[in-house]
Design an enzyme around this catalytic site. Structure first.
Site, short mmCIF file in Angstrom:
data_model
loop_
_atom_site.label_atom_id
_atom_site.label_comp_id
_atom_site.label_asym_id
_atom_site.label_seq_id
_atom_site.Cartn_x
_atom_site.Cartn_y
_atom_site.Cartn_z
CG ASN A 51 -1.99 -1.04 1.12
OD1 ASN A 51 -2.40 -1.41 0.02
ND2 ASN A 51 -2.45 -1.56 2.26
CG HIS A 138 -11.62 -0.82 6.70
ND1 HIS A 138 -11.23 -0.82 8.01
CD2 HIS A 138 -10.70 -1.57 6.02
CE1 HIS A 138 -10.10 -1.52 8.14
NE2 HIS A 138 -9.76 -1.98 6.95
CD GLU A 180 -13.29 1.52 2.40
OE1 GLU A 180 -12.36 1.52 1.58
OE2 GLU A 180 -13.64 0.53 3.04
CB SER A 184 -9.84 -1.06 1.05
OG SER A 184 -11.00 -1.63 1.58
CG ASP A 209 -11.66 4.99 5.77
OD1 ASP A 209 -10.60 5.29 5.19
OD2 ASP A 209 -11.76 4.04 6.55
CG HIS A 212 -7.45 2.39 0.22
ND1 HIS A 212 -6.35 1.58 0.33
CD2 HIS A 212 -8.33 1.96 1.16
CE1 HIS A 212 -6.55 0.69 1.28
NE2 HIS A 212 -7.75 0.90 1.79
CE LYS A 239 -4.81 1.41 4.23
NZ LYS A 239 -4.32 0.08 4.59
#
Ligand SMILES: Cc1ncc(COP(=O)(O)O)c(C=O)c1O
Length: 385
Positions: A51, A138, A180, A184, A209, A212, A239
């Site tokens: 990541n 998540h 998110e 992810s 969130d 990523h 990440k």
């Protein structure tokens, strides 16, 4: 015997190809070619499961800032934030993030998992609160939400119509939409503009969130904040930022509330001040070095162009390129074939993803090169077509 279920559960995992094991990796050095490789049991692989999206891990400037932070502040926070653990380095990192994302306030956590748990539990202290979460959110968001007193509704992935219906039906005066920014395990983006519009229409707050998206999306890597203004943004440093820990960015009132009621913040040692100092340097590089984001896009396009059209790859603007295989055994088998060709791509299976959607989660990072991608595409085509 007590705890008999442990043996039974492990046996069931093994029988259904869901057994999980760690591998101990070694890295080769600090230049891009070395950083894109790992060794496992003495064999070298190109790593497509990291990541470290921007290739910033082991960056000399971040390492230097870490050393400087160690010399100035030491390694440990030595206390929780509300006792004497909150240092100048933490304040400086919070200020850097606020300026970067154009947010009034920011709070640091030891991990993204802790930040999400803390946030949902603290906001869900009353049954008058309702959380509306994307189905693919998540585990830490789900665990936080379901362990709170709030009513929790989940909408189908990116299904704005269903979310709109749920919000319309809800009589709650405290609504929070949560998603998110980049998902992810799928790598696709949330429909941020629609989510933000729905939040306004229904007088709901929007939580994103950005684990990523941060660093990867937006001209200075501000993630979802480069597209909309979520009320609350969470992102991990582990990440693209390539350090460790996490932050929640929000308004002053929520910040004050979390300092008073977020248990993972109150009852936990502050993150390392040296790490906070190194994280400031990482954010500086992320803002300045657009070439890292451009390279991810360029290499991701190359991968999709080289793959056989029959391969089921989810469209993505991020580093995450999910190749859906379906069956757990087949996903493991393809992953093993790639390993034999010197490529490390972990197979992702239930319960991380839904049954029947086991996949290879390929991450294309800024320290990969064209030959790495060609090698991956060649082996994927060979294994899957
Ligand atoms: C979407 C998402 N949120 C939160 C986390 C947790 O962050 P951390 O690794 O800092 O605990 C992760 C990943 O690990 C993640 O993928």
């Amino acid at each position: 015997m007590a705890f008999d279920f442990i043996k039974d559960k492990l046996a069931a995992q093994q029988a259904s190809s869901l057994y999980r094991q760690r591998v101990c990796i070694q890295q080769h050095g600090a230049d891009d070619d070395a950083k894109s490789h790992i060794s496992i049991d003495g064999k070298a692989y190109i790593n497509f499961s990291s990541n470290d999206y921007l290739g910033l891990n082991n960056h000399p400037d971040i390492n230097k800032a870490m050393q400087e932070g160690l010399d100035k502040f030491g390694l440990s926070g030595c206390s929780s934030n509300l006792v004497t653990g909150f240092h100048y380095a933490h304040q400086a990192l919070e200020d850097t993030i606020c300026q970067w994302l154009n947010k009034p306030k920011c709070l640091l956590f030891s991990s993204g998992f802790a930040a999400n748990m803390a946030f949902f539990q603290a906001l869900g202290q009353s049954s008058a609160t309702s959380f509306f979460l994307d189905k693919l959110s998540h585990a830490s968001m789900l665990d936080g939400a379901f362990s709170s007193k709030a009513a929790v509704k989940r909408f189908a992935h990116n299904d704005i119509m269903q979310l709109s219906e749920l919000l319309t039906k809800s009589a709650s005066g405290n609504k929070l939409i949560a998603s998110e920014g980049v998902f992810s395990m799928d790598g696709d983006q949330a429909k941020l503009i629609d989510l933000s519009a729905l939040a306004t229409t229904h007088d709901a707050s929007l939580f994103i969130d950005d684990a990523h998206s941060i660093g990867v999306i937006g001209e200075q890597g501000q993630g979802s904040n480069s597209i909309v203004e979520p009320d609350v943004t969470m992102a991990t440093f582990g990440k693209a930022i390539a350090t460790s820990g996490a932050f929640l960015a929000c308004d002053e009132k929520l910040h004050d509330y979390l300092i008073n009621f977020a248990r993972h913040y109150i009852y936990s040692t502050a993150i390392s001040p040296a790490l906070a100092w190194a994280t400031i340097k990482s954010i500086e590089l992320i803002k300045a070095e657009q070439w890292r984001r451009d390279k991810i896009i360029e290499l991701s396009h190359l991968l999709t162009d080289l793959l056989d059209p029959s391969i089921n790859i989810i469209k993505s603007q991020s580093s995450i390129q999910a190749i859906i295989i379906g069956d757990e055994d087949k996903a493991l088998n393809v992953s093993e074939q790639l390993n034999n060709a010197g490529l490390w791509v972990t197979a992702i299976r239930p319960p991380t993803v839904a049954k029947g959607t086991s996949r290879l989660r390929v991450t294309v990072c800024a320290n990969h090169n064209i030959n790495n991608i060609k090698a991956l595409a060649y082996s994927l085509n060979k294994a899957l077509c």
